[in-house]
Enzyme design. Sequence first.
Site, PDB file in Angstrom:
ATOM      1  N   CYS A   1      -1.880  13.146  23.383  1.00 44.07           N
ATOM      2  CA  CYS A   1      -2.890  14.085  22.903  1.00 44.07           C
ATOM      3  C   CYS A   1      -3.939  13.337  22.070  1.00 44.07           C
ATOM      4  O   CYS A   1      -3.592  12.622  21.124  1.00 44.07           O
ATOM      5  CB  CYS A   1      -2.191  15.129  22.031  1.00 44.07           C
ATOM      6  SG  CYS A   1      -3.276  16.328  21.282  1.00 44.07           S
TER       7      CYS A   1
ATOM      8  N   HIS B   1      -7.644  17.311  28.646  1.00 44.00           N
ATOM      9  CA  HIS B   1      -8.028  18.252  29.704  1.00 44.00           C
ATOM     10  C   HIS B   1      -9.270  17.809  30.490  1.00 44.00           C
ATOM     11  O   HIS B   1      -9.474  18.263  31.610  1.00 44.00           O
ATOM     12  CB  HIS B   1      -8.327  19.625  29.100  1.00 44.00           C
ATOM     13  CG  HIS B   1      -7.115  20.358  28.642  1.00 44.00           C
ATOM     14  ND1 HIS B   1      -6.219  19.836  27.739  1.00 44.00           N
ATOM     15  CD2 HIS B   1      -6.637  21.590  28.974  1.00 44.00           C
ATOM     16  CE1 HIS B   1      -5.255  20.713  27.524  1.00 44.00           C
ATOM     17  NE2 HIS B   1      -5.487  21.778  28.263  1.00 44.00           N
TER      18      HIS B   1
HETATM   19  N1  DGL Z   1      -4.390  17.822  23.984  1.00 43.16           N
HETATM   20  C1  DGL Z   1      -5.598  18.087  23.226  1.00 43.16           C
HETATM   21  C2  DGL Z   1      -6.413  16.816  23.102  1.00 43.16           C
HETATM   22  O1  DGL Z   1      -6.304  15.884  23.896  1.00 43.16           O
HETATM   23  C3  DGL Z   1      -6.424  19.184  23.862  1.00 43.16           C
HETATM   24  C4  DGL Z   1      -5.827  20.553  23.739  1.00 43.16           C
HETATM   25  C5  DGL Z   1      -5.671  20.991  22.304  1.00 43.16           C
HETATM   26  O2  DGL Z   1      -6.663  21.290  21.609  1.00 43.16           O
HETATM   27  O3  DGL Z   1      -4.539  21.013  21.846  1.00 43.16           O
HETATM   28  O4  DGL Z   1      -7.170  16.690  22.190  1.00 43.16           O
END
Ligand code: DGL
Length: 270
Positions: A76, A189
């Site tokens: 993430c 995403h």
């Molecule tokens: N996984 C998050 C990122 O890469 C995107 C989704 C979220 O806001 O949790 O920042």
Amino acid sequence: MKTTARSPIGVFDSGVGGLTVLQALTALLPREDFIYVGDTARVPYGTKSAESVRRFSLEIARFLKGRGVKMLVVACNTASALALEDLRKAMPFPVLGVIEPGAHAALAASAGGRVGVIGTEATVRSGAYEKALHRLSPGLRVISRACPLFVPLVEEGWVDHPVARAVARIYLNPLLKRKVDTLVLGCTHYPLLKPALKKIVGRVKLIDSAEETAKDVLGRLTKDGRLAQGRPSRTAFYSSDDPGKFSRLGRLFLGRPLSSVRRLHLNGVD
Ligand code: DGL
């Protein structure tokens, strides 16, 4: 817990988006086992405070430590931007994020030294990509922009959709006016929006940190003599909310059906 080269690698994300990173990892490291955690009960992290993102990340890392992982990959971007240092201090194994690899790839791709970065509000607010890019090349021009509507659009499956293109035009026009030659997709995403984004940015190079992160993991395991040998990779999936929904949406991100997904009960979620 004592780990060996055969121990699994932990990977976590706020939800299904990090499966784009898992896909790159399994392609490059076909002998490694993975445990993937998607914190679908608390997604999105991108709109939360740094304190909450750190707390959630540490909680997941503790779970993975208990499962005997030899390394942790923070798939993430938001958690990489806000929690990497805390995780490195708290965990006894190497912790790798997606920001440094993305910054390296952007620097290598940028011919004119003008790099755009898009991500969640929390990632952009943290300035983590700017800092990583300026550490590598202090003279680089970095222009960042939060694109909060991209995550819900992708989760809805509207990836190459007129609405996604209209929103992308509004977000990206200011960056294009400032003549960025490279654009970092600083959120799990965004790689799914590549076809739509390409139509808007034309020749601007799009950087997806998933592949670079996988190369980083390979490099670190090789250096430490901890590469798994033998049988092909297996992945265990956990989600903190409905496993059925995780499986359905996860397929879009992973590009193949997921083997069974188990429910992970985290503190403060149930
Ligand atoms: N996984 C998050 C990122 O890469 C995107 C989704 C979220 O806001 O949790 O920042």
